[in-house]
Design a protein around this motif. Structure first.
Motif, short mmCIF file in Angstrom:
data_model
loop_
_atom_site.label_atom_id
_atom_site.label_comp_id
_atom_site.label_asym_id
_atom_site.label_seq_id
_atom_site.Cartn_x
_atom_site.Cartn_y
_atom_site.Cartn_z
N LEU A 221 0.83 -1.21 0.00
CA LEU A 221 0.00 0.00 0.00
C LEU A 221 0.86 1.26 0.00
CD1 LEU A 221 -2.84 -1.07 2.45
CD2 LEU A 221 -3.00 -0.79 -0.02
N GLY A 222 2.04 1.15 0.59
CA GLY A 222 3.05 2.19 0.41
C GLY A 222 2.98 3.39 1.31
N ASP A 223 1.90 3.56 2.09
CA ASP A 223 1.79 4.77 2.91
C ASP A 223 1.31 4.43 4.32
OD1 ASP A 223 -0.77 3.97 2.33
OD2 ASP A 223 -1.43 5.88 1.47
N VAL A 224 1.77 3.30 4.84
CA VAL A 224 1.27 2.77 6.11
C VAL A 224 2.22 3.09 7.26
CG1 VAL A 224 0.72 0.66 7.39
CG2 VAL A 224 -0.03 0.92 5.02
N VAL A 225 1.66 3.59 8.36
CA VAL A 225 2.38 3.80 9.62
C VAL A 225 1.89 2.75 10.61
CG1 VAL A 225 2.81 5.39 11.51
CG2 VAL A 225 2.56 6.26 9.19
N LEU A 226 2.81 2.04 11.24
CA LEU A 226 2.45 0.94 12.14
C LEU A 226 3.18 1.09 13.48
CD1 LEU A 226 1.23 -1.88 12.77
CD2 LEU A 226 3.19 -2.89 11.61
N PRO A 227 2.49 1.55 14.54
CA PRO A 227 3.08 1.48 15.88
C PRO A 227 3.23 0.00 16.24
CG PRO A 227 1.20 2.99 15.83
CD PRO A 227 1.16 2.20 14.56
N ARG A 247 11.61 -2.00 6.04
CA ARG A 247 11.98 -1.30 4.82
C ARG A 247 10.76 -0.75 4.08
NH1 ARG A 247 12.63 -2.52 -0.48
NH2 ARG A 247 12.05 -4.71 -0.22
N ARG A 248 9.62 -1.46 4.18
CA ARG A 248 8.47 -1.12 3.34
C ARG A 248 7.32 -0.45 4.10
NH1 ARG A 248 6.04 -5.44 0.59
NH2 ARG A 248 5.74 -4.07 -1.21
N ILE A 249 7.36 -0.52 5.44
CA ILE A 249 6.30 0.05 6.27
C ILE A 249 6.95 1.00 7.27
CG2 ILE A 249 4.46 -0.49 7.94
CD1 ILE A 249 4.45 -3.35 6.71
N ARG A 250 6.28 2.07 7.61
CA ARG A 250 6.81 3.01 8.61
C ARG A 250 6.55 2.43 10.00
NH1 ARG A 250 7.22 8.78 8.77
NH2 ARG A 250 8.52 9.25 10.60
N LEU A 251 7.49 1.64 10.51
CA LEU A 251 7.35 1.07 11.84
C LEU A 251 7.82 2.08 12.88
CD1 LEU A 251 8.73 -2.58 11.38
CD2 LEU A 251 6.38 -1.76 11.14
N ILE A 252 6.97 2.35 13.87
CA ILE A 252 7.35 3.25 14.95
C ILE A 252 7.12 2.54 16.28
CG2 ILE A 252 6.79 5.31 13.58
CD1 ILE A 252 4.18 5.56 15.21
N PRO A 253 7.77 2.99 17.36
CA PRO A 253 7.55 2.37 18.67
C PRO A 253 6.10 2.54 19.12
CG PRO A 253 9.49 3.79 18.69
CD PRO A 253 8.76 4.07 17.41
#
Length: 351
Positions: A221-227, A247-253
């Motif tokens: 999907l290219g625009d995903v943020v995942l805590p 690399r492909r998902i915006r992983l955040i704490p």
């Protein structure tokens, strides 16, 4: 009355905050934290943000298998009940802490009140469903968030002690929505046009094939943020999926309650396997895609603001690209007055 409240996981901290405030106006509340969630981001931060009184007892149980964790909680809560001699034990939701608290009280003949009684996904493969059903059948006060929950109990032959109160998570959300929207988290992360995702259910994280399909869909999907829940991060690493996901998902704490509300409110879409996030998405007016086959919050689906896609790659991506609600939301979860209603019902019990 002397009320012993048992909590252990972050959804319960959110629900506890408004109810605790109301109860302490008239009653003595003893707060027990089982330690089911114990990281600062999953526990202490919620107590600070929501201004919940510090626990009177922290059992420090931590993680473990369902049997080991529930058994340790049962023993620990039993000791607290014997020491405190409460008039009522109050539990929330559907975690192992919920079941352990209710069982310990029932065996010691202490009345049990269950907030979020009557929820059903009708999927007994989910440990949460087992916890819900068992807790409801040993509770004396069943405090239901919706008419659907009341009807579910009636079908199981439970009518005594059942009260429609509304949903306490709506109370918490409405109370904190303005402060949450002022949070700098979106600016700090440089977020504008994004989808928000959460993945933590055992049915998804413990199955490498399901987890891989979900992560591939979110990545495409290219625009995903995942805590990233600590357990999810661990399972991604165990399955060899973490580096690719990173690399492909915006992983955040993991984030606190206020930051999570801000992320939900600012998202164009939410993809989740969480029960609470489905409901928050509905109240905030954000389209939700639920990566499960069933949900206990059927009203969100019936009203057309939530769609169930399981872990199927094509279903997740297809829904993310095409799903759009077509009608207005209702106040099916109440108007933010559930905590007062719950406190009133409990007060009547003590008269």
């Amino acid at each position: 009355m002397k009320i012993l409240t048992v909590v252990g996981a972050r959804p319960q901290f959110i629900k506890c905050a408004p109810v605790s405030r109301e109860l302490r106006k008239e009653h003595e509340e003893i707060l027990v934290h089982t330690g089911q969630h114990y990281d600062r981001e999953m526990s202490d931060l919620f107590f600070e943000e929501l201004k919940i009184p510090r626990p009177d007892h922290n059992l420090g149980i931590g993680s473990g298998t369902h049997g080991r964790q529930t058994g340790a909680m049962l023993a620990g809560i039993e000791e607290v009940i014997l020491a405190e001699e409460p008039d009522l034990l109050l539990v929330y939701g559907d975690t192992n802490s919920t079941l352990a608290g209710a069982l310990a009280a029932a065996k010691l003949h202490v009345p049990v009140a269950h907030v979020e009684a009557g929820l059903r996904s009708f999927d007994r493969r989910m440990p949460e469903e087992i916890n819900r059903v068992l807790t409801d059948h040993i509770s004396d006060l069943l405090l239901c968030p919706t008419e659907t929950a009341v009807e579910n109990l009636r079908r199981e032959g439970i009518t005594a002690g059942v009260h429609l109160t509304g949903d306490v998570m709506v109370d918490a959300l409405l109370e904190h929505a303005e402060v949450a929207r002022a949070s700098p988290v979106l600016a700090d992360l440089g977020l504008d046009h994004y989808r928000l995702a959460t993945v933590h259910r055992a049915e998804n994280t413990d199955d490498p094939a399901r987890l891989a399909a979900i992560m591939r869909a979110l990545g495409d999907l290219g625009d995903v943020v995942l805590p990233c829940h600590p357990r999810t991060e661990k399972m991604l690493k165990n399955a060899g999926l973490y580096e690719e996901a990173k690399r492909r998902i915006r992983l955040i704490p993991p984030v606190g309650y206020l930051e999570m509300l801000a992320l939900e409110a600012g998202a164009k879409q939410i993809l989740t396997d969480s029960g609470g996030v489905q409901k928050e998405a509905y109240v905030l007016g954000v389209p939700c895609i639920t990566m499960r086959e069933t949900t206990e919050w059927v009203e969100t689906v019936e009203d057309g603001w939530n769609v169930l896609v399981g872990s199927d790659y094509d279903a997740i991506v297809g829904a993310a690209r095409t799903f759009a609600p077509e009608r207005e939301r209702s106040d099916v979860f109440g108007k933010g007055e559930a905590a007062r209603a719950i406190a009133a019902v409990i007060g009547q019990m003590g008269e």
